[in-house]
Write a protein that holds these residues in place. Structure first.
Motif, PDB file in Angstrom:
ATOM      1  N   PRO A 283      59.810 -10.605  23.710  1.00 43.05           N
ATOM      2  CA  PRO A 283      60.281  -9.528  22.836  1.00 43.05           C
ATOM      3  C   PRO A 283      61.764  -9.624  22.507  1.00 43.05           C
ATOM      4  O   PRO A 283      62.515 -10.422  23.090  1.00 43.05           O
ATOM      5  N   VAL A 284      62.176  -8.771  21.583  1.00 41.98           N
ATOM      6  CA  VAL A 284      63.593  -8.617  21.272  1.00 41.98           C
ATOM      7  C   VAL A 284      64.237  -7.820  22.403  1.00 41.98           C
ATOM      8  O   VAL A 284      63.712  -6.799  22.843  1.00 41.98           O
ATOM      9  N   ALA A 285      65.381  -8.292  22.872  1.00 39.15           N
ATOM     10  CA  ALA A 285      66.176  -7.531  23.844  1.00 39.15           C
ATOM     11  C   ALA A 285      67.381  -6.972  23.095  1.00 39.15           C
ATOM     12  O   ALA A 285      68.243  -7.719  22.651  1.00 39.15           O
ATOM     13  N   TYR A 286      67.407  -5.658  22.933  1.00 36.41           N
ATOM     14  CA  TYR A 286      68.412  -4.976  22.110  1.00 36.41           C
ATOM     15  C   TYR A 286      69.452  -4.348  23.031  1.00 36.41           C
ATOM     16  O   TYR A 286      69.175  -3.379  23.733  1.00 36.41           O
ATOM     17  N   PHE A 287      70.650  -4.932  23.044  1.00 36.95           N
ATOM     18  CA  PHE A 287      71.717  -4.494  23.945  1.00 36.95           C
ATOM     19  C   PHE A 287      72.673  -3.559  23.203  1.00 36.95           C
ATOM     20  O   PHE A 287      73.167  -3.890  22.129  1.00 36.95           O
ATOM     21  N   SER A 288      72.953  -2.413  23.813  1.00 31.92           N
ATOM     22  CA  SER A 288      73.894  -1.474  23.208  1.00 31.92           C
ATOM     23  C   SER A 288      74.585  -0.675  24.310  1.00 31.92           C
ATOM     24  O   SER A 288      73.958  -0.323  25.312  1.00 31.92           O
ATOM     25  N   ALA A 289      75.867  -0.371  24.114  1.00 30.31           N
ATOM     26  CA  ALA A 289      76.611   0.386  25.123  1.00 30.31           C
ATOM     27  C   ALA A 289      76.163   1.832  25.182  1.00 30.31           C
ATOM     28  O   ALA A 289      76.433   2.524  26.174  1.00 30.31           O
ATOM     29  N   GLU A 290      75.489   2.323  24.142  1.00 27.53           N
ATOM     30  CA  GLU A 290      75.022   3.706  24.147  1.00 27.53           C
ATOM     31  C   GLU A 290      73.732   3.814  23.349  1.00 27.53           C
ATOM     32  O   GLU A 290      73.476   3.038  22.427  1.00 27.53           O
ATOM     33  N   PHE A 291      72.914   4.796  23.721  1.00 30.81           N
ATOM     34  CA  PHE A 291      71.657   5.066  23.030  1.00 30.81           C
ATOM     35  C   PHE A 291      71.537   6.577  22.825  1.00 30.81           C
ATOM     36  O   PHE A 291      71.451   7.334  23.795  1.00 30.81           O
ATOM     37  N   GLY A 292      71.548   7.015  21.580  1.00 30.73           N
ATOM     38  CA  GLY A 292      71.388   8.432  21.262  1.00 30.73           C
ATOM     39  C   GLY A 292      69.952   8.721  20.878  1.00 30.73           C
ATOM     40  O   GLY A 292      69.593   8.659  19.702  1.00 30.73           O
ATOM     41  N   LEU A 293      69.135   9.038  21.859  1.00 28.50           N
ATOM     42  CA  LEU A 293      67.712   9.297  21.630  1.00 28.50           C
ATOM     43  C   LEU A 293      67.426  10.782  21.475  1.00 28.50           C
ATOM     44  O   LEU A 293      66.637  11.192  20.623  1.00 28.50           O
ATOM     45  N   HIS A 294      68.061  11.590  22.306  1.00 28.23           N
ATOM     46  CA  HIS A 294      67.854  13.042  22.270  1.00 28.23           C
ATOM     47  C   HIS A 294      68.996  13.676  23.041  1.00 28.23           C
ATOM     48  O   HIS A 294      69.568  13.057  23.955  1.00 28.23           O
ATOM     49  N   GLU A 295      69.311  14.909  22.688  1.00 28.99           N
ATOM     50  CA  GLU A 295      70.451  15.564  23.334  1.00 28.99           C
ATOM     51  C   GLU A 295      70.263  15.752  24.833  1.00 28.99           C
ATOM     52  O   GLU A 295      71.247  15.877  25.586  1.00 28.99           O
TER      53      GLU A 295
END
Length: 899
Positions: A283-295
């Protein structure tokens, strides 16, 4: 005694004897049998039984865990010694923890020092910090596993063979009671089980029907717990929950939501299965310093994180095999409070992990994943949390583990906090630690997608792994890894790119560099625009661009700016040939579309329109919507926004100790009849939140026009270290105390996803006036589009490619000036002129029915022309077809130009 499990199987003698307590005659089984004889009250019986066992067995803890109907998880059903509020809430999979080991192996487990056992799992909420020894036995009724019975002690204790046998015999007496409890629960608690299943997958957060079930249980409390279903359900005793579900006739809605979730998870005919099958094994491995999914999951600060959250949600909807990798911030981003002078104050609080839909990530060895990274100054360790996001998984690394030094335990406590050394250690953990975590779980990514430079170190670790796996040298490994790397840059502002000096790089990358056989200068060269300039610092964006085969900006204009910024990486090439393309950002439609608009689209755009929202033809149906229906829907959303803003304004004032007179006034601010303009984003100075204030007299006459009034709602945070940004924010906030603006300007504190959702769904106009070309994309205005609001924006970022002259309003013509002050003055005048000559007249031009027909025409045009283009499904499809599938070697053709 070694910390190993003890199995009481035939012909085995693993149980140690010696200094065990003599309990052979201390625990009369008749007493347990008498207690167990009571029928119909299994919960009370279990409580009495564990109390008796704890007393007679001379242990500080005795607990009974029930196997849940899915037979994959245990739930605490009764306890003496652990916190009682955990009953019904503390859950563990049978592949985690020592109690899980008992259920998994269906045999006793005795451990003298539980915390040193590899299967030990710490449940902070249980209050088991002080307990050392562990003895657990399976609860079996009529040959079927029903649960686990556990005793624990404060002092390390060697459990003898007689003790283990006696507890097993006691368990045999208790097992029928547990069986009865499980049977009754199946009939009297289906709502509870199904609601917990919904709460543990963030799919509910973008499904309006599922979310409404939690809200309806207790609307006031739902708002108070920040719309967090885990927190809400934890407060509901079983009887109260069942009573409430019956009262509201929720059972059919709960069953329907669960059924749809299961259908969603099991679907095998998605866009991704047709177009991206090559990604399923890798799969794709998606790297991010932050994830805004829900408050309710506070591991984000703003646009970058929300974009990452929308990306993973759309990947889930489309069926793209993708996993997210980020960091778990124990204190999140700061909570914002304004003092009486309008000055921003930052507050940090520890997030209670038990109130979040987190579970320990399990490795190939069946144990919770822990990663370790060597640096010159010692090792950094991290555990890994798993979050279910629809069909996708998000893994968050958490440095709060005992193996770390005190400073490193708090390494991931705050997002974008600390100095350069903290930042590089966080980024080392994200990149190197993140890839090692995936390897520990047996996940072999086919594509590495770096969302901004924060995760650039992952490429170095991928190269090291490839060198080790294939027995090749660095120069051979680089192109093999680079062809699998996708790099997305998000900022055209030079200061937004992380840079580190040589000392920090050597301290943290030295051991990795040496394994790869690189010199310090060679490594530094990978992060320098000029590899030979020994005075240049190491730039994470340069590393990402240099080691990726595919790199992109996030709008067409940003692509032009980025190619100009990084021409130094391609000496001798003209600017247009710098290999940085663009994929314009989009927003996840179900997450940002108001339920009322969703229902309107259901009626007019066709069945399952949202599954085809990236197709232009779907949105043509908006033209057939009755003007009155669209306008009334908008007014309803606007009314909700004003109610939200008033409530928050009053709460803010109460917290500051304002007078009753002020509270009464704030409870009535803003008019539903006035043109309402919204501005909500990070308060960086280049975003120019105060541009509208450059002519205060003109602004006063505008907002106080009795025939055509205008009002503003603002929200946003300034970085804690950004003093100029804080002064801009203060300037806006102080207008709330100015008599000429008090009823027309409201600043809502603590901008987050919840505040943003209310704003984009209810405003008439979305104001965006950054200093062009410093806005990479901007997605807040795209969310407004979906809900029928109109954009009033500088031609920057996404709006530069979206505006057609009739689907919103433009500030200026897109021309800039070398003199920044002149540039700002021109834009301010253009803003006032556009408001005065275009926006305000069109809004207040009404027909006999009181409808602003010209305005509604623009609403329909903006939805029809922009709804399909600027949504995350289209964005993720673009990434998949143009980046992911080619990077994974899944294209059927790719003809190159002739020699």
């Amino acid at each position: 005694m070694e910390p190993e499990s003890l199995g009481l199987e035939e012909n085995q003698s693993e149980v140690l004897t010696g200094h065990a307590h003599d309990v052979t005659h201390v625990l009369p089984l008749e007493e347990i049998a008498n207690l167990a004889a009571a029928e119909g009250q299994p919960a009370e019986t279990l409580t009495n039984v564990v109390a008796l066992i704890a007393k007679r067995f001379e242990t500080q803890v005795c607990s009974a865990y029930l196997l849940e109907p899915d037979r994959a998880n245990l739930v605490l059903a009764a306890t003496v010694g652990l916190r009682r509020e955990c009953i019904g809430n503390l859950r563990m999979a049978i592949h985690e923890g020592l109690a899980g080991l008992v259920a998994e192996q269906v045999r006793p487990v005795a451990v003298e020092q539980a915390q040193s056992h590899p299967r030990f799992k710490y449940f902070r909420e249980a209050g088991e910090d002080s307990y050392q020894s562990f003895l657990g036995v399976p609860l079996i009724d009529r040959g079927v596993l029903q649960g686990v019975l556990v005793v624990q002690t404060v002092e390390p204790r060697i459990f003898g063979e007689d003790e283990v046998r006696l507890l097993a015999e006691a368990a045999a007496q208790v097992a029928p009671v547990v069986s009865e409890a499980r049977t009754l629960d199946r009939f009297i608690a289906p709502a509870q089980e199904r609601l917990w299943a919904l709460a543990r997958n963030l799919w509910w957060s973008w499904d309006h029907d599922a979310a409404s079930i939690f809200r309806d249980l207790n609307p006031v409390r739902w708002r108070q717990v920040n719309q967090n279903p885990v927190s809400l359900l934890a407060e509901f005793p079983l009887a109260k929950l069942e009573s409430r579900a019956a009262e509201l006739v929720l059972h059919s809605r709960i069953n329907y939501a669960c059924r749809r979730l299961q259908e969603y998870l099991r679907a095998d005919r998605t866009w991704g299965t047709q177009r991206a099958g090559v990604l399923r094994p890798c799969p794709v491995a998606y790297f991010s310093a932050e994830f805004g999914l829900h408050e309710s999951l506070p591991v984000y600060s703003g646009g970058l994180g929300v974009l990452a959250g929308d990306h993973i949600k759309s990947a889930s909807d489309l069926g793209i095999p993708l996993v997210g990798i980020g960091l778990f911030y124990g204190q999140g981003y700061f909570r914002q409070r304004l003092d009486r002078h309008g000055w921003q104050q930052e507050e940090y609080s520890v997030t209670d992990v038990t109130q979040l839909p987190l579970e320990a990530a399990i490795g190939k060895n069946g144990r919770p994943v822990v990663v370790q990274i060597e640096t010159r100054s010692g090792s950094i360790h991290a555990k890994v949390w798993r979050v279910k996001v629809g069909r996708c998984d998000l893994f968050l690394l958490d440095s709060d583990v005992e193996a770390n030094a005190p400073d490193d335990r708090t390494l991931t406590s705050r997002l974008y906090g600390g100095d350069a050394r903290t930042r590089i250690r966080q980024e080392l953990l994200l990149g190197v630690g993140g890839l090692r975590a995936l390897k520990a779980m047996g996940i072999v990514p086919g594509v590495l997608h770096l969302n901004e430079g924060h995760s650039g170190f992952v490429v170095l670790e991928a190269i090291r792994m490839r060198m080790e796996e294939e027995g090749i040298k660095f120069d051979t490994a680089v192109p093999r890894v680079s062809r699998e790397v996708v790099f997305t840059t998000h900022t055209p502002v030079p200061a937004g790119h992380d840079r580190f000096d040589a000392e920090l790089i050597d301290e943290h990358l030295g051991p990795l560099r040496e394994v790869m056989g690189l010199s310090q200068e060679s490594l530094m060269g990978l992060g320098r625009e000029d590899p030979n300039n020994q005075h240049e610092t190491f730039c994470m964006t340069v590393l990402g661009l240099r080691l990726s085969r595919r790199a992109n900006a996030v709008s067409a204009l940003h692509g032009e700016v980025s190619r100009a910024m990084w021409t130094g990486l391609c000496p001798g090439k003209p600017e247009d040939e710098v290999p940085i393309g663009h994929i314009t950002n989009g927003v996840h439609v179900p997450s940002w579309l108001a339920p009322q608009m969703f229902r309107l689209y259901d009626r007019h755009l066709g069945t399952n329109w949202h599954q085809h929202s990236s197709e232009a033809r779907i949105w043509e149906g908006i033209e057939s919507v009755d003007d009155g229906e669209l306008w009334e829907t908008h007014l309803s959303l606007k009314s909700q926004l004003l109610e939200f803003v008033r409530r928050r304004a009053v709460e803010q004032a109460e917290r500051r100790g304002e007078s009753r007179e002020v509270l009464r006034r704030l409870g009535k601010v803003l008019s539903p009849d006035a043109l309402t303009i919204g501005f909500a984003r990070r308060f960086a100075t280049y975003k120019r939140a105060n541009l509208i204030l450059t002519d205060i007299e003109n602004l006063a006459s505008m907002v106080n026009d009795p025939k055509r009034p205008v009002q503003f709602v603002f929200a946003g945070k300034a970085h804690p270290n950004d003093e100029p940004g804080k002064r801009v924010l203060q300037q806006i906030a102080e207008l709330m105390r100015n008599p000429r603006f008090a009823d027309k300007f409201v600043f809502v504190e603590d901008y987050d996803i919840n505040v943003g959702r209310h704003f984009v769904q209810g405003v008439d106009v979305w104001l965006n006036n950054p200093r062009r070309p410093q806005e990479a994309s901007g997605t807040s205005g795209q969310k407004v589009v979906l809900n029928g609001g109109l954009n009033l924006s500088v031609l920057d970022g996404w709006w530069a490619e979206a505006y057609d002259g009739m689907n919103g309003f433009a500030i200026g013509t897109g021309r800039t000036h070398a003199d920044m002050n002149l540039h700002d003055a021109r834009d301010a005048e253009d803003l006032r002129r556009t408001l005065r000559e275009e926006v305000i007249p069109l809004y207040y031009q009404r027909d006999r029915d009181g409808l602003p027909r010209g305005w509604i025409k623009r609403m329909k045009r903006t939805i029809r022309t922009l709804g399909w283009r600027f949504n995350a499904d289209r964005m993720v499809m673009d990434y998949t077809l143009k980046c992911y599938v080619p990077a994974a070697g899944g294209t059927s053709s790719d003809m190159r130009s002739a020699w």
